[in-house]
Scaffold this motif. Sequence first.
Motif, PDB file in Angstrom:
ATOM      1  N   PRO A   1      40.810  30.136  42.426  1.00 29.65           N
ATOM      2  CA  PRO A   1      41.353  30.293  41.082  1.00 29.65           C
ATOM      3  C   PRO A   1      41.851  29.012  40.423  1.00 29.65           C
ATOM      4  CG  PRO A   1      43.052  30.816  42.661  1.00 29.65           C
ATOM      5  CD  PRO A   1      41.816  30.495  43.465  1.00 29.65           C
ATOM      6  N   TYR A   2      41.951  27.908  41.191  1.00 30.28           N
ATOM      7  CA  TYR A   2      42.550  26.701  40.616  1.00 30.28           C
ATOM      8  C   TYR A   2      41.579  25.925  39.739  1.00 30.28           C
ATOM      9  CZ  TYR A   2      46.329  27.790  43.792  1.00 30.28           C
ATOM     10  OH  TYR A   2      47.356  28.427  44.448  1.00 30.28           O
ATOM     11  N   GLY A   3      40.317  26.261  39.811  1.00 35.06           N
ATOM     12  CA  GLY A   3      39.309  25.703  38.934  1.00 35.06           C
ATOM     13  C   GLY A   3      38.330  26.799  38.559  1.00 35.06           C
TER      14      GLY A   3
ATOM     15  N   GLY B   1      36.985  45.061  35.680  1.00 35.23           N
ATOM     16  CA  GLY B   1      37.926  45.294  36.763  1.00 35.23           C
ATOM     17  C   GLY B   1      37.832  44.164  37.768  1.00 35.23           C
ATOM     18  N   VAL B   2      38.964  43.549  38.083  1.00 33.14           N
ATOM     19  CA  VAL B   2      38.998  42.429  39.025  1.00 33.14           C
ATOM     20  C   VAL B   2      40.174  42.644  39.975  1.00 33.14           C
ATOM     21  CG1 VAL B   2      39.118  39.921  39.319  1.00 33.14           C
ATOM     22  CG2 VAL B   2      38.095  40.866  37.240  1.00 33.14           C
ATOM     23  N   VAL B   3      39.908  42.553  41.272  1.00 31.21           N
ATOM     24  CA  VAL B   3      40.964  42.665  42.279  1.00 31.21           C
ATOM     25  C   VAL B   3      41.019  41.357  43.060  1.00 31.21           C
ATOM     26  CG1 VAL B   3      41.835  43.924  44.280  1.00 31.21           C
ATOM     27  CG2 VAL B   3      40.589  45.156  42.476  1.00 31.21           C
ATOM     28  N   ILE B   4      42.187  40.723  43.053  1.00 31.65           N
ATOM     29  CA  ILE B   4      42.368  39.440  43.739  1.00 31.65           C
ATOM     30  C   ILE B   4      43.411  39.618  44.836  1.00 31.65           C
ATOM     31  CG2 ILE B   4      43.069  37.027  43.492  1.00 31.65           C
ATOM     32  CD1 ILE B   4      42.099  37.149  40.610  1.00 31.65           C
ATOM     33  N   TYR B   5      43.025  39.259  46.048  1.00 34.27           N
ATOM     34  CA  TYR B   5      43.892  39.375  47.225  1.00 34.27           C
ATOM     35  C   TYR B   5      43.983  38.017  47.899  1.00 34.27           C
ATOM     36  CZ  TYR B   5      45.366  40.948  51.920  1.00 34.27           C
ATOM     37  OH  TYR B   5      46.021  41.119  53.113  1.00 34.27           O
ATOM     38  N   LYS B   6      45.205  37.535  48.029  1.00 35.63           N
ATOM     39  CA  LYS B   6      45.424  36.220  48.636  1.00 35.63           C
ATOM     40  C   LYS B   6      44.541  35.148  47.997  1.00 35.63           C
ATOM     41  CE  LYS B   6      47.114  37.968  53.062  1.00 35.63           C
ATOM     42  NZ  LYS B   6      46.996  37.941  54.529  1.00 35.63           N
ATOM     43  N   ASN B   7      44.558  35.131  46.657  1.00 39.96           N
ATOM     44  CA  ASN B   7      43.826  34.149  45.842  1.00 39.96           C
ATOM     45  C   ASN B   7      42.314  34.361  45.833  1.00 39.96           C
ATOM     46  OD1 ASN B   7      46.105  32.867  44.987  1.00 39.96           O
ATOM     47  ND2 ASN B   7      45.695  30.912  45.979  1.00 39.96           N
ATOM     48  N   GLN B   8      41.824  35.418  46.441  1.00 43.68           N
ATOM     49  CA  GLN B   8      40.392  35.641  46.592  1.00 43.68           C
ATOM     50  C   GLN B   8      39.967  36.893  45.835  1.00 43.68           C
ATOM     51  OE1 GLN B   8      38.884  33.396  48.512  1.00 43.68           O
ATOM     52  NE2 GLN B   8      36.789  34.154  48.534  1.00 43.68           N
ATOM     53  N   ILE B   9      38.927  36.774  45.022  1.00 45.24           N
ATOM     54  CA  ILE B   9      38.374  37.962  44.371  1.00 45.24           C
ATOM     55  C   ILE B   9      37.682  38.802  45.433  1.00 45.24           C
ATOM     56  CG2 ILE B   9      36.714  38.840  42.683  1.00 45.24           C
ATOM     57  CD1 ILE B   9      37.096  36.237  41.105  1.00 45.24           C
ATOM     58  N   ILE B  10      38.193  40.016  45.629  1.00 45.90           N
ATOM     59  CA  ILE B  10      37.585  40.891  46.634  1.00 45.90           C
ATOM     60  C   ILE B  10      36.822  42.046  45.994  1.00 45.90           C
ATOM     61  CG2 ILE B  10      39.225  40.304  48.460  1.00 45.90           C
ATOM     62  CD1 ILE B  10      40.704  42.929  47.847  1.00 45.90           C
ATOM     63  N   ALA B  11      36.976  42.215  44.683  1.00 43.32           N
ATOM     64  CA  ALA B  11      36.190  43.214  43.950  1.00 43.32           C
ATOM     65  C   ALA B  11      36.143  42.793  42.488  1.00 43.32           C
ATOM     66  CB  ALA B  11      36.793  44.603  44.085  1.00 43.32           C
ATOM     67  N   GLU B  12      34.990  42.983  41.869  1.00 39.84           N
ATOM     68  CA  GLU B  12      34.826  42.588  40.477  1.00 39.84           C
ATOM     69  C   GLU B  12      33.652  43.352  39.890  1.00 39.84           C
ATOM     70  OE1 GLU B  12      34.797  38.403  37.950  1.00 39.84           O
ATOM     71  OE2 GLU B  12      33.769  38.467  39.892  1.00 39.84           O
ATOM     72  N   ARG B  13      33.867  43.926  38.720  1.00 34.55           N
ATOM     73  CA  ARG B  13      32.783  44.662  38.071  1.00 34.55           C
ATOM     74  C   ARG B  13      32.977  44.635  36.558  1.00 34.55           C
ATOM     75  NH1 ARG B  13      31.470  50.668  40.096  1.00 34.55           N
ATOM     76  NH2 ARG B  13      31.494  49.497  42.079  1.00 34.55           N
ATOM     77  N   TYR B  14      31.852  44.682  35.834  1.00 33.82           N
ATOM     78  CA  TYR B  14      31.880  44.665  34.378  1.00 33.82           C
ATOM     79  C   TYR B  14      30.977  45.755  33.816  1.00 33.82           C
ATOM     80  CZ  TYR B  14      34.156  40.218  35.126  1.00 33.82           C
ATOM     81  OH  TYR B  14      35.040  39.257  35.543  1.00 33.82           O
TER      82      TYR B  14
END
Length: 440
Positions: free
Chosen positions: A123-125, A159-172
Amino acid sequence: MKIFKRILLLLAVFILIAVIYNYPKLNMLSGYSAKNTASSVFLSERTLEFTDTTDNNFSPVNLATDKVDLEKQFATSSALGLLTRKAIYRKGLGSVLTLDEIDETAPYLVPKRLKPDNKTPFPYGNAPQKDTVFTNVNYKKLEEAIDYLFEENNQTRAGVVIYKNQIIAERYANGFSKDSRILGWSMTKSITSTLFGILEHQGKINVQNKAPIEAWQNDERKQITIHNLLQMNSGLEWDENYDEISDATKMLFLERDMTQQQIHKPFVGKPNETWNYSSGTTNLLSGILRNQFKTHQEYLDFWYVDLIDKIGMNSMVVEADLDGNYVGSSYGWATPRDWAKLGLLYLHNGNWYGEQLFAKDWVKYATTATPTSNGWYGAQIWLNAGKRYPDAPKNMYSFNGFQGQNVFILPDEELVIVRMGLTKNADLNQFLKEVLNSIN
């Protein structure tokens, strides 16, 4: 024949009365449609057809007829052919409704932006993230949660799910992608609030000080603090109603300077004792921010250089009113991933890539329940202290916006969850519950 003429005359009178009575409503209707159309087409790069069949396709806005000029970059909306409003696009400032013909050619300043970091992973870039598989995540259950969110009736766009800075689910949804700017509506309020936290961390403001409003200094309103305004607990009158002509609709669709309307409201309660949700208060706060800087340019730059671009929300554009004030109550556009970055900044207590943007105590301050809000509201941030979402943690908090825009921050679970929609149909408590059940 005389009776027929009398009937026609009475009918004409009734029509005239109806038009006169509803004319202000038509002004709001066409204003909403023109503004939304211009922003959707020129800022979010959607088509007019897509905008009319989705964003503007609800009553009574769908009564307006919309047109765009792609070359000159403006939109017009006509309400039943009786009243037409125009919105122009200003690069760097987004779209704005005009009130006078001179507004179309008036000069304006634009914010200076930082260059995007396209080399550092999310997420930092903005570079692709370094994928990690978490053994404690049941990805099948997680996908089932996303499936529910995207059921047709829920009208979810992202829908975006971020766990410990990591995208673990994403849909559009169809027509949207990770690069689509979506209007956050009142999630923009949390941007405005965060800027006060940054200024306070820089030693440039104290939110416990009295609000620096000259018009209040000779009456009882002089006791109102910036803190009261951030908590929407000033005691000032305000009508936040989008179904009728109200303070909120008049501000958004008729005002040149949206920072002023709340200033002129009288007390209907007492500071710190009368919580009342008010977009006018947030835009007043935007005006207070502007007055912290010597020049208009410094104010415009601050939002991006010290926060938005600093944390890589490079897609974001916060639209401004005709007087160049950011409409901090309502008009922030960004991709879902970039909205998530604001949530991550809070999850990390103001620390971004090793730099402390606001004090760690700011999160505690911003998520402390406002008196008389029933545990629902902090400093321009929604809370779950009142268990609005009974199956989510009590210390969860969120940035929320009209039509179902949400960024949920769950500090103990190290989760940031984004849902952006066209309606609030989705049962978000169920969705949150299913996401939590997918992580052991």
